[in-house]
Structures are given as C-alpha cells and as structure tokens.
Design an enzyme around this catalytic site. Structure first.
Site, PDB file in Angstrom:
ATOM      1  CE  LYS A 145     -13.442 -27.605 -50.281  1.00  0.00           C
ATOM      2  NZ  LYS A 145     -14.622 -26.760 -50.090  1.00  0.00           N
ATOM      3  CE  LYS A 180     -15.071 -32.434 -55.173  1.00  0.00           C
ATOM      4  NZ  LYS A 180     -15.818 -31.841 -54.172  1.00  0.00           N
ATOM      5  CE  LYS A 205     -18.436 -24.176 -56.408  1.00  0.00           C
ATOM      6  NZ  LYS A 205     -19.807 -23.814 -56.286  1.00  0.00           N
TER       7      LYS A 205
HETATM    8  P1  TYM Z   1     -20.668 -26.997 -53.043  1.00  0.00           P
HETATM    9  O1  TYM Z   1     -20.980 -25.534 -53.165  1.00  0.00           O
HETATM   10  O2  TYM Z   1     -19.252 -27.411 -53.164  1.00  0.00           O
HETATM   11  O3  TYM Z   1     -21.485 -27.809 -54.115  1.00  0.00           O
HETATM   12  C1  TYM Z   1     -22.882 -27.634 -54.313  1.00  0.00           C
HETATM   13  C2  TYM Z   1     -23.518 -28.966 -54.688  1.00  0.00           C
HETATM   14  O4  TYM Z   1     -22.908 -29.493 -55.880  1.00  0.00           O
HETATM   15  C3  TYM Z   1     -22.515 -30.848 -55.649  1.00  0.00           C
HETATM   16  N1  TYM Z   1     -21.302 -31.128 -56.451  1.00  0.00           N
HETATM   17  C4  TYM Z   1     -21.205 -32.150 -57.314  1.00  0.00           C
HETATM   18  N2  TYM Z   1     -22.081 -33.102 -57.684  1.00  0.00           N
HETATM   19  C5  TYM Z   1     -21.673 -33.995 -58.617  1.00  0.00           C
HETATM   20  N3  TYM Z   1     -20.442 -33.983 -59.184  1.00  0.00           N
HETATM   21  C6  TYM Z   1     -19.526 -33.040 -58.834  1.00  0.00           C
HETATM   22  N4  TYM Z   1     -18.326 -33.027 -59.419  1.00  0.00           N
HETATM   23  C7  TYM Z   1     -19.896 -32.070 -57.866  1.00  0.00           C
HETATM   24  N5  TYM Z   1     -19.257 -31.007 -57.305  1.00  0.00           N
HETATM   25  C8  TYM Z   1     -20.138 -30.458 -56.437  1.00  0.00           C
HETATM   26  C9  TYM Z   1     -22.229 -30.913 -54.158  1.00  0.00           C
HETATM   27  O5  TYM Z   1     -22.287 -32.243 -53.682  1.00  0.00           O
HETATM   28  C10 TYM Z   1     -23.333 -30.039 -53.600  1.00  0.00           C
HETATM   29  O6  TYM Z   1     -24.527 -30.768 -53.456  1.00  0.00           O
HETATM   30  N6  TYM Z   1     -20.812 -27.840 -48.092  1.00  0.00           N
HETATM   31  C11 TYM Z   1     -21.630 -27.683 -49.283  1.00  0.00           C
HETATM   32  C12 TYM Z   1     -22.664 -26.582 -49.194  1.00  0.00           C
HETATM   33  C13 TYM Z   1     -23.581 -26.645 -48.018  1.00  0.00           C
HETATM   34  C14 TYM Z   1     -24.701 -27.509 -47.868  1.00  0.00           C
HETATM   35  C15 TYM Z   1     -25.294 -27.145 -46.624  1.00  0.00           C
HETATM   36  C16 TYM Z   1     -25.249 -28.521 -48.673  1.00  0.00           C
HETATM   37  C17 TYM Z   1     -23.537 -25.854 -46.906  1.00  0.00           C
HETATM   38  N7  TYM Z   1     -24.561 -26.137 -46.075  1.00  0.00           N
HETATM   39  C18 TYM Z   1     -26.433 -27.804 -46.163  1.00  0.00           C
HETATM   40  C19 TYM Z   1     -26.390 -29.178 -48.186  1.00  0.00           C
HETATM   41  C20 TYM Z   1     -26.971 -28.827 -46.962  1.00  0.00           C
HETATM   42  C21 TYM Z   1     -20.723 -27.343 -50.464  1.00  0.00           C
HETATM   43  O7  TYM Z   1     -19.657 -26.804 -50.296  1.00  0.00           O
HETATM   44  O8  TYM Z   1     -21.284 -27.574 -51.697  1.00  0.00           O
END
Ligand code: TYM
Length: 335
Positions: free
Chosen positions: A116, A198, A201
């Site tokens: 990022k 991957k 968004k």
């Molecule tokens: P975030 O908001 O980017 O994504 C949310 C969830 O979606 C999954 N994901 C994907 N899975 C499969 N293929 C993809 N292309 C793909 N893109 C996103 C992510 O793996 C995630 O599970 N840091 C985290 C949010 C967070 C969190 C936490 C998660 C903050 N605190 C505590 C678990 C526990 C994030 O930015 O996810």
C-alpha cells in the site's frame, strides 16, 4: 448471547466503499455459513479506514453501507454481534498498549504495508504503518479463537499470535492466542483483468472486480470482458490462472465442484461458459441486492443494530481492558 462452550469468532472489514465478490467469497460468506456454529463478533473497522485519506461524510456513509452489506448477506444480529470499531474506544487504547510489545521490525515486514505504501513511504500516514497493531488489538480484546479471513490477512493474524504470546509471557496468561480460519476455496479471488493480482476495491479499473451491488448488465459485461488464458478448454490448471479463478467463482456461487463444471463445458469453449457464469453470479446476488436496497432505504435499522452491538461488544471490551491495565501496572486514579 455469549455461549462459552462455543468457540469465539472475530472478524473485521473496512468500510471503504462497495464490497466485491472477493470480500464476500473470502470472508463474509463464511461468517454467515458458520454463524450457528460459533459465538461471533463482526466489526466494521472505521479506525482502520483512516489510514488512507478519506472525508467525514464518506466514512460515515460507508459505515452504514457496510453494516447493510453484512446484514443483507445474512448476518443475524440476534446471533452475532455487529458493531463499529470506533464506538468501542478500548480498541484504540489496547492498540497503544500492544505497540509496546510489538517490534518495529515485525511491522516493517508486513507485506500489506509494503504494497500500500509502494515507493511513497515519505507521504503515507504513520497509521498505515501501525495498522496491524490495531488489528491485533481488535482480535485479542475479545478472547478470539478463530479469525475467518481471506488469504491476504494471514500475515496479520500471525502477528496477532506472536503479540498475544509475547504479552502472555511478559505479563502472565492474559490473551487467547487466535488462529486464522482461511478456507481452501475463495480465500484469494483474483482480479478479472489480471489473474495474477488479487481482486481489490482500491483497483482503479472497476472492470477488475464485481461489486456486490453491480447490476445484472454490469456483471454480464465484466465477465464477458474478463481476461482468459490461451487455448479454449474450460479447465483449472496452474498455467491457466484466469480460468482457474473464474471456475472457482462459478463453483462457490453455484455450489458445485470445479470438476463437475469442467465436465459440463467440455468442448463448449469460453463463450458458453462465461454466459452461464454471469447468470450464476447474477442469480446468487439477486436476493442479497433486494435485501440491501430495503436496508439502505431505512438506515434506522442499521443504526439500531450498531448501537446494540456497540453496547454488547463494549461491555466485553471494558472488562478485558481492566485485566490488561492491572497486568501492565496501569493503576487508575480517576474517580
Ligand atoms: P478488508 O476490508 O480489506 O477485507 C475484508 C475481508 O475480505 C477479504 N478479502 C478477500 N478474500 C478473497 N479474495 C480477495 N480478493 C479478497 N479481498 C479481500 C479479506 O481477507 C478480509 O477477510 N485488515 C482487514 C480488516 C480487519 C480485520 C481485523 C480482519 C481489521 N481488524 C480483525 C480480521 C480481524 C482488512 O483490511 O480487510
């Protein structure tokens, strides 16, 4: 309701605009499928969304949209706690305390930070760098056993394990050491315009992802335009990353195995496969979209769910923080 016999699940998602089928297949769908099995807490991580530039209006609107996305996907607030991170100040507080047992070198090794920040380390926020510590706090604040996430979050969950263990050995058994719950299928949905990246968004090309709110026409157009591999056989193979990705999406949405789909399209070529894939995705998303539209039209529903969720999560967080403060010698003098 807290049922101690069940394992505790915690997961989070950033309220950054629309969600895509990667978020759904990699995370939200599994939260819903496992909802009965576990004692669940799901968190809309608005503090995490501050790590990249945003505005108050955008963040506020995106928070409600994300709540409606999760509810429309099937999370039942009677069975699971759904709340917003910033409503429970203990997350930010614990994050600071845990940064004292997290190594600078550990954060430097986080691949998401490297991705990022790119070549722009001078101008990204310090919050982007310390973000994984806040994620660790989110998880271990609730004595979490399992964290259902996509593959891209694996390193952050491993950090949570290391930090929890380090804290426990320094201050005595305090935190449950969490484990990642990453499924074999759907954990890494790839971009439609480049199957080596991957689905994301933040991708500047909206044709690279299918948003959960895309219309049937948009979904069909994006799938038709999705890149394919050389050849014409509809098969999943290491040298066919595009087809492997599309077959994976088909399989999860239709509930049939990749092998069965391969058989169904033997000799039929990419065109017929893509037409049907678009139909499968549209059909799978239609009930979600109907429910989502109803919820968006009445934001009071989400606000009530989030208020209740904040009260329930907040009570647990406050009790845990008291223990943490005692362990760390942070005596309270405020009356
Ligand atoms: P975030 O908001 O980017 O994504 C949310 C969830 O979606 C999954 N994901 C994907 N899975 C499969 N293929 C993809 N292309 C793909 N893109 C996103 C992510 O793996 C995630 O599970 N840091 C985290 C949010 C967070 C969190 C936490 C998660 C903050 N605190 C505590 C678990 C526990 C994030 O930015 O996810």
């Amino acid at each position: 309701m807290n049922q101690p016999s069940r394992k505790r699940v915690f997961s989070g998602i950033q309220p950054s605009g629309v969600s895509h089928i990667g978020n759904y297949l990699g995370a939200i769908r599994n939260w819903v499928l496992q909802q009965e099995q576990y004692d669940n807490i799901f968190c809309i991580v608005n503090l995490h969304a501050l790590t990249l530039p945003t505005t108050a209006e955008t963040l506020h609107a995106n928070t409600i949209t994300m709540a409606n996305t999760i509810l429309a996907a099937g999370i039942d607030p009677e069975r699971s706690i759904l709340f917003v991170q910033g409503d429970v100040p203990e997350h930010a507080e614990l994050s600071w305390l845990l940064s004292s047992v997290t190594m600078y070198g550990e954060l430097r090794r986080m691949t998401q930070f490297k991705d990022k920040s790119g070549s722009d380390e001078e101008s990204v926020s310090a919050a982007l760098f310390s973000y994984p510590v806040l994620q660790v706090a989110d998880i271990i604040l609730y004595d979490t056993d399992l964290v259902p996430v996509g593959e891209d979050q694996k390193q952050h969950i491993e950090l949570a394990r290391d930090v929890a263990q380090r804290f426990n050995s320094r201050y005595g058994e305090t935190f449950v050491v969490p484990a990642p719950d990453i499924k074999k299928d759907g954990a890494r949905v790839m971009s439609l315009d480049d199957p080596t990246k991957k689905m994301s968004k933040s991708d500047r090309n909206p044709a690279s992802f299918i948003a959960l709110t895309d219309t049937p026409a948009e979904i069909t157009k994006k799938i038709k335009r999705a890149v394919t591999d050389s050849g014409s056989d509809v098969i999943a193979a290491p040298d066919k990353p595009a087809l492997t990705n599309l077959l994976g999406i088909y399989s999860l949405f239709a509930g049939i195995s990749v092998a069965e789909i391969e058989e169904r399209y033997t000799g039929k070529g990419y065109g017929a496969f893509k037409t049907d894939l678009a139909e499968v995705v549209v059909e799978a998303l239609t009930p979600f979209q109907q429910r989502f539209a109803e919820l968006q039209a009445d934001p009071a529903i989400a606000r009530n769910v989030l208020a209740d969720g904040a009260a329930r999560a907040g009570a647990q967080a406050a009790a845990k923080m008291q223990i943490v403060q005692e362990r760390m010698g942070l005596s309270q003098h405020r009356t």
